[in-house]
Design a protein around this motif. Sequence first.
Motif, PDB file in Angstrom:
ATOM      1  N   LEU A 286       4.253  12.503 -15.940  1.00 65.22           N
ATOM      2  CA  LEU A 286       4.927  11.242 -16.208  1.00 65.22           C
ATOM      3  C   LEU A 286       4.049  10.297 -17.029  1.00 65.22           C
ATOM      4  CD1 LEU A 286       7.561   9.762 -15.626  1.00 65.22           C
ATOM      5  CD2 LEU A 286       6.561   8.950 -13.495  1.00 65.22           C
ATOM      6  N   GLY A 287       2.780  10.179 -16.679  1.00 64.35           N
ATOM      7  CA  GLY A 287       1.857   9.335 -17.434  1.00 64.35           C
ATOM      8  C   GLY A 287       1.678   9.821 -18.865  1.00 64.35           C
ATOM      9  N   CYS A 288       1.677  11.141 -19.041  1.00 67.76           N
ATOM     10  CA  CYS A 288       1.553  11.707 -20.394  1.00 67.76           C
ATOM     11  C   CYS A 288       2.765  11.334 -21.237  1.00 67.76           C
ATOM     12  CB  CYS A 288       1.429  13.221 -20.326  1.00 67.76           C
ATOM     13  SG  CYS A 288      -0.007  13.821 -19.427  1.00 67.76           S
ATOM     14  N   GLU A 289       3.939  11.400 -20.624  1.00 67.80           N
ATOM     15  CA  GLU A 289       5.158  11.035 -21.340  1.00 67.80           C
ATOM     16  C   GLU A 289       5.148   9.550 -21.693  1.00 67.80           C
ATOM     17  OE1 GLU A 289       7.379  13.180 -22.555  1.00 67.80           O
ATOM     18  OE2 GLU A 289       6.129  14.762 -21.688  1.00 67.80           O
ATOM     19  N   MET A 290       4.653   8.711 -20.768  1.00 72.70           N
ATOM     20  CA  MET A 290       4.525   7.274 -21.053  1.00 72.70           C
ATOM     21  C   MET A 290       3.605   7.070 -22.257  1.00 72.70           C
ATOM     22  SD  MET A 290       4.084   5.714 -17.217  1.00 72.70           S
ATOM     23  CE  MET A 290       3.321   4.231 -17.842  1.00 72.70           C
ATOM     24  N   PHE A 291       2.478   7.780 -22.284  1.00 70.87           N
ATOM     25  CA  PHE A 291       1.522   7.677 -23.386  1.00 70.87           C
ATOM     26  C   PHE A 291       2.204   7.992 -24.714  1.00 70.87           C
ATOM     27  CE2 PHE A 291      -1.426   9.708 -26.332  1.00 70.87           C
ATOM     28  CZ  PHE A 291      -2.473   8.799 -26.376  1.00 70.87           C
ATOM     29  N   LEU A 292       2.974   9.076 -24.754  1.00 67.40           N
ATOM     30  CA  LEU A 292       3.619   9.494 -26.000  1.00 67.40           C
ATOM     31  C   LEU A 292       4.683   8.492 -26.438  1.00 67.40           C
ATOM     32  CD1 LEU A 292       3.862  13.319 -25.241  1.00 67.40           C
ATOM     33  CD2 LEU A 292       2.224  12.146 -26.742  1.00 67.40           C
ATOM     34  N   ILE A 293       5.426   7.928 -25.484  1.00 65.69           N
ATOM     35  CA  ILE A 293       6.436   6.915 -25.834  1.00 65.69           C
ATOM     36  C   ILE A 293       5.761   5.666 -26.386  1.00 65.69           C
ATOM     37  CG2 ILE A 293       8.141   5.320 -24.847  1.00 65.69           C
ATOM     38  CD1 ILE A 293       8.931   7.671 -22.948  1.00 65.69           C
TER      39      ILE A 293
ATOM     40  N   GLY B 177       0.816  -1.206   0.000  1.00 65.64           N
ATOM     41  CA  GLY B 177       0.000   0.000   0.000  1.00 65.64           C
ATOM     42  C   GLY B 177       0.851   1.257   0.000  1.00 65.64           C
ATOM     43  N   ILE B 178       1.878   1.261   0.832  1.00 67.00           N
ATOM     44  CA  ILE B 178       2.774   2.423   0.918  1.00 67.00           C
ATOM     45  C   ILE B 178       3.515   2.630  -0.399  1.00 67.00           C
ATOM     46  CG2 ILE B 178       4.886   3.290   2.010  1.00 67.00           C
ATOM     47  CD1 ILE B 178       3.856   1.941   4.631  1.00 67.00           C
ATOM     48  N   THR B 179       4.051   1.560  -0.953  1.00 70.74           N
ATOM     49  CA  THR B 179       4.833   1.672  -2.189  1.00 70.74           C
ATOM     50  C   THR B 179       3.980   2.166  -3.355  1.00 70.74           C
ATOM     51  OG1 THR B 179       6.296  -0.103  -1.439  1.00 70.74           O
ATOM     52  CG2 THR B 179       6.322   0.401  -3.798  1.00 70.74           C
ATOM     53  N   ALA B 180       2.815   1.566  -3.535  1.00 67.98           N
ATOM     54  CA  ALA B 180       1.943   1.980  -4.640  1.00 67.98           C
ATOM     55  C   ALA B 180       1.488   3.426  -4.472  1.00 67.98           C
ATOM     56  CB  ALA B 180       0.740   1.043  -4.742  1.00 67.98           C
ATOM     57  N   THR B 181       1.148   3.798  -3.249  1.00 67.89           N
ATOM     58  CA  THR B 181       0.725   5.175  -2.985  1.00 67.89           C
ATOM     59  C   THR B 181       1.875   6.142  -3.240  1.00 67.89           C
ATOM     60  OG1 THR B 181      -0.863   4.384  -1.341  1.00 67.89           O
ATOM     61  CG2 THR B 181      -0.286   6.726  -1.256  1.00 67.89           C
ATOM     62  N   ALA B 182       3.079   5.755  -2.839  1.00 68.16           N
ATOM     63  CA  ALA B 182       4.248   6.619  -3.041  1.00 68.16           C
ATOM     64  C   ALA B 182       4.532   6.831  -4.524  1.00 68.16           C
ATOM     65  CB  ALA B 182       5.463   6.027  -2.339  1.00 68.16           C
ATOM     66  N   PHE B 183       4.374   5.781  -5.336  1.00 68.70           N
ATOM     67  CA  PHE B 183       4.565   5.943  -6.781  1.00 68.70           C
ATOM     68  C   PHE B 183       3.536   6.909  -7.363  1.00 68.70           C
ATOM     69  CE2 PHE B 183       7.149   1.984  -6.785  1.00 68.70           C
ATOM     70  CZ  PHE B 183       8.246   2.472  -7.486  1.00 68.70           C
ATOM     71  N   ALA B 184       2.281   6.762  -6.965  1.00 69.47           N
ATOM     72  CA  ALA B 184       1.237   7.676  -7.445  1.00 69.47           C
ATOM     73  C   ALA B 184       1.529   9.098  -6.972  1.00 69.47           C
ATOM     74  CB  ALA B 184      -0.133   7.218  -6.960  1.00 69.47           C
ATOM     75  N   LEU B 185       1.960   9.221  -5.728  1.00 73.70           N
ATOM     76  CA  LEU B 185       2.299  10.538  -5.178  1.00 73.70           C
ATOM     77  C   LEU B 185       3.439  11.176  -5.962  1.00 73.70           C
ATOM     78  CD1 LEU B 185       2.241  12.816  -3.076  1.00 73.70           C
ATOM     79  CD2 LEU B 185       3.671  11.366  -1.619  1.00 73.70           C
ATOM     80  N   GLY B 186       4.470  10.400  -6.253  1.00 71.33           N
ATOM     81  CA  GLY B 186       5.601  10.948  -7.012  1.00 71.33           C
ATOM     82  C   GLY B 186       5.177  11.517  -8.349  1.00 71.33           C
ATOM     83  N   ALA B 187       4.343  10.782  -9.059  1.00 67.61           N
ATOM     84  CA  ALA B 187       3.878  11.243 -10.374  1.00 67.61           C
ATOM     85  C   ALA B 187       3.007  12.491 -10.235  1.00 67.61           C
ATOM     86  CB  ALA B 187       3.118  10.131 -11.083  1.00 67.61           C
ATOM     87  N   ALA B 188       2.090  12.490  -9.261  1.00 65.63           N
ATOM     88  CA  ALA B 188       1.215  13.655  -9.057  1.00 65.63           C
ATOM     89  C   ALA B 188       2.045  14.881  -8.666  1.00 65.63           C
ATOM     90  CB  ALA B 188       0.168  13.352  -7.985  1.00 65.63           C
ATOM     91  N   PHE B 189       3.028  14.679  -7.801  1.00 62.82           N
ATOM     92  CA  PHE B 189       3.883  15.789  -7.356  1.00 62.82           C
ATOM     93  C   PHE B 189       4.660  16.387  -8.529  1.00 62.82           C
ATOM     94  CE2 PHE B 189       7.909  17.433  -5.741  1.00 62.82           C
ATOM     95  CZ  PHE B 189       7.464  18.347  -4.787  1.00 62.82           C
ATOM     96  N   LEU B 190       5.231  15.535  -9.368  1.00 63.21           N
ATOM     97  CA  LEU B 190       5.973  16.039 -10.535  1.00 63.21           C
ATOM     98  C   LEU B 190       5.096  16.918 -11.417  1.00 63.21           C
ATOM     99  CD1 LEU B 190       8.052  12.923 -11.652  1.00 63.21           C
ATOM    100  CD2 LEU B 190       8.943  15.086 -10.776  1.00 63.21           C
ATOM    101  N   ASN B 191       3.850  16.501 -11.619  1.00 67.90           N
ATOM    102  CA  ASN B 191       2.939  17.281 -12.447  1.00 67.90           C
ATOM    103  C   ASN B 191       2.532  18.573 -11.750  1.00 67.90           C
ATOM    104  OD1 ASN B 191       1.211  18.128 -14.434  1.00 67.90           O
ATOM    105  ND2 ASN B 191      -0.085  16.332 -14.384  1.00 67.90           N
ATOM    106  N   ALA B 192       2.191  18.481 -10.472  1.00 68.15           N
ATOM    107  CA  ALA B 192       1.716  19.657  -9.742  1.00 68.15           C
ATOM    108  C   ALA B 192       2.796  20.732  -9.624  1.00 68.15           C
ATOM    109  CB  ALA B 192       1.237  19.245  -8.348  1.00 68.15           C
ATOM    110  N   VAL B 193       3.994  20.337  -9.312  1.00 65.38           N
ATOM    111  CA  VAL B 193       5.050  21.311  -9.017  1.00 65.38           C
ATOM    112  C   VAL B 193       5.838  21.726 -10.262  1.00 65.38           C
ATOM    113  CG1 VAL B 193       7.167  21.702  -7.689  1.00 65.38           C
ATOM    114  CG2 VAL B 193       5.227  20.528  -6.633  1.00 65.38           C
ATOM    115  N   PHE B 194       6.145  20.758 -11.122  1.00 65.70           N
ATOM    116  CA  PHE B 194       7.020  21.039 -12.255  1.00 65.70           C
ATOM    117  C   PHE B 194       6.307  21.000 -13.611  1.00 65.70           C
ATOM    118  CE2 PHE B 194       9.729  19.107  -8.951  1.00 65.70           C
ATOM    119  CZ  PHE B 194      10.554  20.201  -8.700  1.00 65.70           C
ATOM    120  N   GLY B 195       5.028  20.619 -13.628  1.00 70.47           N
ATOM    121  CA  GLY B 195       4.312  20.532 -14.891  1.00 70.47           C
ATOM    122  C   GLY B 195       4.779  19.363 -15.746  1.00 70.47           C
ATOM    123  N   PHE B 196       5.443  18.384 -15.127  1.00 70.56           N
ATOM    124  CA  PHE B 196       5.920  17.211 -15.843  1.00 70.56           C
ATOM    125  C   PHE B 196       4.966  16.063 -15.580  1.00 70.56           C
ATOM    126  CE2 PHE B 196       8.391  13.290 -16.244  1.00 70.56           C
ATOM    127  CZ  PHE B 196       8.881  13.440 -17.532  1.00 70.56           C
TER     128      PHE B 196
END
Length: 142
Positions: free
Chosen positions: A122-129, A101-120
């Motif tokens: 990660l899921g969008c980049e995966m889609f394009l690749i 639970g902690i690991t999966a939540t942390a991965f989701a948090l990391g991706a959400a944080f990157l988007n919220a703070v830096f506008g990056f």
Amino acid sequence: MKIDPRGQRFSAALATIVLLVVLATGSWPVLAAQAVVFAIGVFFGLRHHPYGLIYSRFVRPRLSPPGELEDEAPPRFAQGVGLGFALVGVAGYSLGIEWLGITATAFALGAAFLNAVFGFCLGCEMFLIIKRVSPKKKEVHA
């Protein structure tokens, strides 16, 4: 459909807060609620996404028009990735496998944080690749 990318960052910021609460409390019902939010974005589109509705109703009217709009498909895919991690996290927490639970939540948090703070997004980049490396459909002429 084209969307305001600022709405995605707003939604990611709210998801970041929710996911931080989950990590702090270990509450799988809160994570399940976030999974529902992700699912709405995936299955019904970002126009119906709860955080997007908050953005369009209360935040966007106070901002200038966006400089550009972006395609909905990559962020919608990103919502699906978030949904996947949230579901794994719910399973982990609810079955007593806390590390999962902690690991999966942390991965989701990391991706959400990157988007919220830096506008990056990660899921969008995966889609394009994935789109770039997927075999192209050949047109059949009758």
